[in-house]
Design an enzyme around this catalytic site. Structure first.
Site, PDB file in Angstrom:
ATOM      1  N   VAL A   1      42.048 -60.966 -38.764  1.00 53.03           N
ATOM      2  CA  VAL A   1      40.636 -61.278 -39.621  1.00 53.03           C
ATOM      3  C   VAL A   1      40.560 -62.586 -39.379  1.00 53.03           C
ATOM      4  O   VAL A   1      39.485 -63.360 -38.690  1.00 53.03           O
ATOM      5  CB  VAL A   1      40.524 -60.813 -40.818  1.00 53.03           C
ATOM      6  CG1 VAL A   1      39.241 -61.157 -41.516  1.00 53.03           C
ATOM      7  CG2 VAL A   1      40.464 -59.208 -40.868  1.00 53.03           C
TER       8      VAL A   1
ATOM      9  N   LYS B   1      18.361 -43.425   0.819  1.00 53.02           N
ATOM     10  CA  LYS B   1      18.140 -42.387   2.045  1.00 53.02           C
ATOM     11  C   LYS B   1      17.175 -41.754   1.709  1.00 53.02           C
ATOM     12  O   LYS B   1      16.878 -40.839   0.610  1.00 53.02           O
ATOM     13  CB  LYS B   1      19.488 -41.636   2.072  1.00 53.02           C
ATOM     14  CG  LYS B   1      20.749 -42.121   2.453  1.00 53.02           C
ATOM     15  CD  LYS B   1      21.845 -40.922   2.335  1.00 53.02           C
ATOM     16  CE  LYS B   1      23.218 -41.827   2.371  1.00 53.02           C
ATOM     17  NZ  LYS B   1      23.449 -42.221   3.318  1.00 53.02           N
TER      18      LYS B   1
ATOM     19  N   ASP C   1      19.219 -46.763  -4.838  1.00 54.30           N
ATOM     20  CA  ASP C   1      18.708 -45.789  -3.957  1.00 54.30           C
ATOM     21  C   ASP C   1      16.830 -45.778  -4.143  1.00 54.30           C
ATOM     22  O   ASP C   1      16.540 -46.422  -5.074  1.00 54.30           O
ATOM     23  CB  ASP C   1      19.413 -44.410  -4.108  1.00 54.30           C
ATOM     24  CG  ASP C   1      19.162 -43.799  -5.662  1.00 54.30           C
ATOM     25  OD1 ASP C   1      18.238 -44.288  -6.168  1.00 54.30           O
ATOM     26  OD2 ASP C   1      19.798 -42.992  -6.089  1.00 54.30           O
TER      27      ASP C   1
ATOM     28  N   PRO D   1      51.983 -68.257 -43.378  1.00 55.07           N
ATOM     29  CA  PRO D   1      53.631 -68.434 -42.835  1.00 55.07           C
ATOM     30  C   PRO D   1      53.766 -67.600 -41.699  1.00 55.07           C
ATOM     31  O   PRO D   1      54.804 -67.806 -40.888  1.00 55.07           O
ATOM     32  CB  PRO D   1      54.296 -67.066 -44.072  1.00 55.07           C
ATOM     33  CG  PRO D   1      53.314 -67.360 -45.080  1.00 55.07           C
ATOM     34  CD  PRO D   1      51.811 -67.573 -44.813  1.00 55.07           C
TER      35      PRO D   1
ATOM     36  N   GLY E   1      19.353 -43.107  -9.151  1.00 50.44           N
ATOM     37  CA  GLY E   1      18.507 -42.415 -10.093  1.00 50.44           C
ATOM     38  C   GLY E   1      19.187 -41.489 -10.735  1.00 50.44           C
ATOM     39  O   GLY E   1      20.290 -41.010 -10.448  1.00 50.44           O
ATOM     40  N   GLY E   2      18.945 -41.286 -11.860  1.00 55.94           N
ATOM     41  CA  GLY E   2      19.456 -40.004 -12.970  1.00 55.94           C
ATOM     42  C   GLY E   2      20.985 -40.346 -12.903  1.00 55.94           C
ATOM     43  O   GLY E   2      21.114 -41.476 -13.776  1.00 55.94           O
ATOM     44  N   ASP E   3      21.791 -39.460 -12.864  1.00 53.04           N
ATOM     45  CA  ASP E   3      22.915 -39.654 -13.069  1.00 53.04           C
ATOM     46  C   ASP E   3      23.861 -40.011 -11.696  1.00 53.04           C
ATOM     47  O   ASP E   3      23.586 -39.220 -10.903  1.00 53.04           O
ATOM     48  CB  ASP E   3      23.748 -38.353 -13.744  1.00 53.04           C
ATOM     49  CG  ASP E   3      25.255 -38.611 -14.194  1.00 53.04           C
ATOM     50  OD1 ASP E   3      25.564 -38.882 -15.249  1.00 53.04           O
ATOM     51  OD2 ASP E   3      25.976 -38.607 -13.281  1.00 53.04           O
TER      52      ASP E   3
ATOM     53  N   MET F   1      15.932 -31.734  -5.150  1.00 53.83           N
ATOM     54  CA  MET F   1      15.568 -31.777  -3.641  1.00 53.83           C
ATOM     55  C   MET F   1      15.004 -30.515  -3.129  1.00 53.83           C
ATOM     56  O   MET F   1      15.323 -29.947  -2.102  1.00 53.83           O
ATOM     57  CB  MET F   1      16.523 -32.413  -2.855  1.00 53.83           C
ATOM     58  CG  MET F   1      17.257 -33.522  -2.978  1.00 53.83           C
ATOM     59  SD  MET F   1      18.652 -34.168  -2.190  1.00 53.83           S
ATOM     60  CE  MET F   1      20.038 -33.859  -3.346  1.00 53.83           C
TER      61      MET F   1
HETATM   62  N1  SAH Z   1      21.446 -38.644  -9.266  1.00 54.39           N
HETATM   63  C1  SAH Z   1      19.923 -37.847  -9.408  1.00 54.39           C
HETATM   64  C2  SAH Z   1      19.476 -36.928  -8.211  1.00 54.39           C
HETATM   65  C3  SAH Z   1      19.454 -37.444  -6.852  1.00 54.39           C
HETATM   66  S1  SAH Z   1      18.951 -36.106  -5.986  1.00 54.39           S
HETATM   67  C4  SAH Z   1      19.942 -37.175 -11.046  1.00 54.39           C
HETATM   68  O1  SAH Z   1      20.913 -37.103 -11.600  1.00 54.39           O
HETATM   69  O2  SAH Z   1      18.846 -37.012 -11.345  1.00 54.39           O
HETATM   70  C5  SAH Z   1      17.379 -36.718  -5.901  1.00 54.39           C
HETATM   71  C6  SAH Z   1      16.567 -35.443  -6.652  1.00 54.39           C
HETATM   72  O3  SAH Z   1      16.512 -35.486  -8.026  1.00 54.39           O
HETATM   73  C7  SAH Z   1      14.893 -35.614  -6.254  1.00 54.39           C
HETATM   74  O4  SAH Z   1      14.752 -34.781  -5.093  1.00 54.39           O
HETATM   75  C8  SAH Z   1      14.337 -34.659  -7.441  1.00 54.39           C
HETATM   76  O5  SAH Z   1      14.743 -33.135  -7.002  1.00 54.39           O
HETATM   77  C9  SAH Z   1      15.357 -35.078  -8.618  1.00 54.39           C
HETATM   78  N2  SAH Z   1      14.757 -36.096  -9.177  1.00 54.39           N
HETATM   79  C10 SAH Z   1      15.054 -37.258  -9.522  1.00 54.39           C
HETATM   80  N3  SAH Z   1      14.306 -37.956 -10.314  1.00 54.39           N
HETATM   81  C11 SAH Z   1      13.444 -36.873 -10.681  1.00 54.39           C
HETATM   82  C12 SAH Z   1      12.218 -37.054 -11.597  1.00 54.39           C
HETATM   83  N4  SAH Z   1      11.915 -38.206 -12.295  1.00 54.39           N
HETATM   84  N5  SAH Z   1      11.537 -35.992 -11.754  1.00 54.39           N
HETATM   85  C13 SAH Z   1      11.821 -34.776 -11.004  1.00 54.39           C
HETATM   86  N6  SAH Z   1      12.658 -34.845 -10.329  1.00 54.39           N
HETATM   87  C14 SAH Z   1      13.408 -35.643 -10.129  1.00 54.39           C
END
Ligand code: SAH
Length: 481
Positions: A23, A262, A240, A43, A293-295, A396
């Site tokens: 601390v 892509k 991406d 000490p 995008g997303g995870d 997709m």
């Molecule tokens: N890593 C991303 C997915 C990548 S593949 C994730 O976890 O979401 C890309 C696809 O994700 C798109 O073709 C679509 O099907 C979906 N996607 C990503 N963002 C989206 C959104 N805001 N609304 C609807 N579908 C989404």
């Protein structure tokens, strides 16, 4: 009783710390940072305190406290496990007019340590008068998001401009006008956009490392706090095609930002080139963010990229994000699993340009297996899907919903199975259409990115069914934020 808030100049002032445990170490560090002349009496000391003493930044006297230690002291901190000793120090300090802080004992404190947000010369201090330190910490974290690292260099630059202005011979009115402009939100934005100074000086993030960061489905508010922090310190961002500009703007203006996405039908950067960029930038010692995008672990190429980094001996870290399926279900207000209706949730890709995209879950192993599949076997992949007690989250989906519905029929899904198409979930352009698989077969595609959810859970959506294909094309049912 009100506390009097003040920011003290401790430069060269004699400060005493009694105790040299963990601390105390933190308190010593904060005094040293302000240029105080720090003496420590204890000490025994932690390795950190010993090192600071060896470096000559403090003086450590290895012994117990004696009342004579307070002579000539401006401020004392008692950080030992002994309340009796703290009481003795506090009473003596009071008699001698010395400011005292006994750690975690508000009744023996003349002042408290606030929770502090630092951005260069800017400090925002939060106090709850010792009543609720955890709330103060939480507020500090919120401020951290609101006032990013770029505030440090901005205030530094504004200060310099102010000094120059003061040295000029202009009227007080004009000076006030210019100062107001210098301090405005507008000036801050301009600074952000044109600033070439590195803004990660205070970041504890490591350079020479790649951060795989999930950008979430679109809404910047759905970024994790960690993603936010790392983006704010990025020196290179390779993203991406799905990542929206609002999110890219969180990176420092000086960062290299490159779209390595892509896209269907467009010539895109090869996967090996992305690997080479990641490795090259990391080897230059930069903070590299691979923003997806997303995870990043779902239908991204994190599998290959992680392997390439491992082979090249480059350090990396993965920061998960909210995947599109979660955002789409949330938008429609449906569960993805439901005790009565679906005990399985399957993430799959309908994209069939390359057979290797039809993997259920994008693990490297699954992709390798799927990579060996081709032609008719793609259809077999659909056949292996369960046709009941499951929800399909189809990424997709492409624009040929007829083909998609056909594959699902062949896999045993009935024409009256409910399904949802969610387009641009969590963005201002979000739209949702609900129908059944029979109608999906004739439906016109919604704008990309879109995701199709199939299964009985869709009945939980409190929105009308569009039976005719025209309904879907002309008037997507659902919400738009
Ligand atoms: N890593 C991303 C997915 C990548 S593949 C994730 O976890 O979401 C890309 C696809 O994700 C798109 O073709 C679509 O099907 C979906 N996607 C990503 N963002 C989206 C959104 N805001 N609304 C609807 N579908 C989404």
């Amino acid at each position: 009783m009100d506390l009097f808030p003040l920011f003290l100049k401790l430069q060269g002032r004699a400060c005493l710390v009694v105790g040299a445990g963990k601390v105390a170490e933190g308190k010593i560090e904060s005094l040293v940072r302000c240029g105080a002349s720090v003496r420590v009496v204890a000490p025994a000391a932690t390795a950190g305190v010993r090192k600071t003493a060896e470096n000559g930044r403090i003086v450590w006297e290895q012994r117990s406290f004696s009342p004579a230690d307070l002579a000539g002291v401006f401020l004392v901190i008692a950080a030992t496990p002994f309340p009796d000793l703290h009481e003795q120090i506090f009473q003596q300090a009071r008699r001698d007019g010395i400011l005292c802080n006994a750690v975690d004992e508000p009744e023996r404190c003349d002042f408290y340590y606030p929770a502090v947000l630092r951005r260069g010369p800017l400090q925002i201090a939060v106090s709850t008068a010792g009543r609720a330190p955890l709330i103060a910490q939480r507020l500090r974290q919120e401020l951290e998001l609101q006032f990013g690292p770029e505030y440090g260099p901005w205030i530094e630059a504004a200060g310099q401009a102010r000094d120059e202005l003061m040295a000029r011979n202009i009227s007080p009115e004009k000076r006030r006008e210019v100062l107001a402009e210098l301090s405005s939100e507008h000036a801050f934005r301009n600074f952000r956009n044109g600033n070439a100074a590195p803004v990660h000086q205070e970041s504890e993030l490591a350079g020479g490392k790649v951060y795989f960061v999930g950008a979430g489905p679109g809404d910047p508010e759905l970024l994790t706090r960690k993603a936010w922090k790392i983006l704010g310190a990025a020196e290179v961002v390779l993203h991406d095609a799905l990542v929206r500009s609002e999110i890219l703007r969180l990176a420092p203006p000086a960062a290299v930002i490159s779209d390595v996405g892509k896209r269907c039908g467009q010539k895109s950067i090869r996967q090996e080139e992305i690997h080479a960029l990641l490795i090259g930038y990391a080897r230059e010692g930069r903070i590299v963010v691979r923003l997806q995008g997303g995870d990043p672990l779902i239908f991204g190429r994190a599998g290959e990229e992680v392997t390439a980094l491992r082979d090249a001996g480059i350090d990396f870290e993965i920061v998960p994000g909210v995947t599109a399926a979660s955002a789409a279900a949330a938008a429609a207000g449906i569960p993805l699993t439901y005790r009565r209706l679906a005990s399985k949730l399957i993430f799959l890709s309908a994209h069939r340009r390359h057979a290797d995209h039809t993997a259920v879950k994008s693990t490297p192993a699954a992709e390798t297996r799927a990579g060996k599949t081709a032609g008719n076997e793609v259809t077999d992949h659909w056949k292996s899907l369960p046709a009941a007690d499951a929800t399909l989250a189809i990424y997709m989906p492409g624009s040929d919903y007829g083909r998609l519905a056909h594959d699902l029929f062949k896999a045993g899904w009935a024409g009256d199975t409910p399904c949802l198409v969610v387009s641009q979930a969590s963005t201002p352009h979000q739209s949702i259409a609900r129908m059944d698989l029979g109608s999906l077969a004739h439906a016109t595609a919604l704008p990309a990115p879109a995701l199709v959810i199939v299964g009985e859970v869709v009945t939980e959506a409190g929105i009308a069914i569009g039976r005719e294909p025209a309904d879907l094309a002309a008037e997507p049912v659902g919400t738009s934020k």
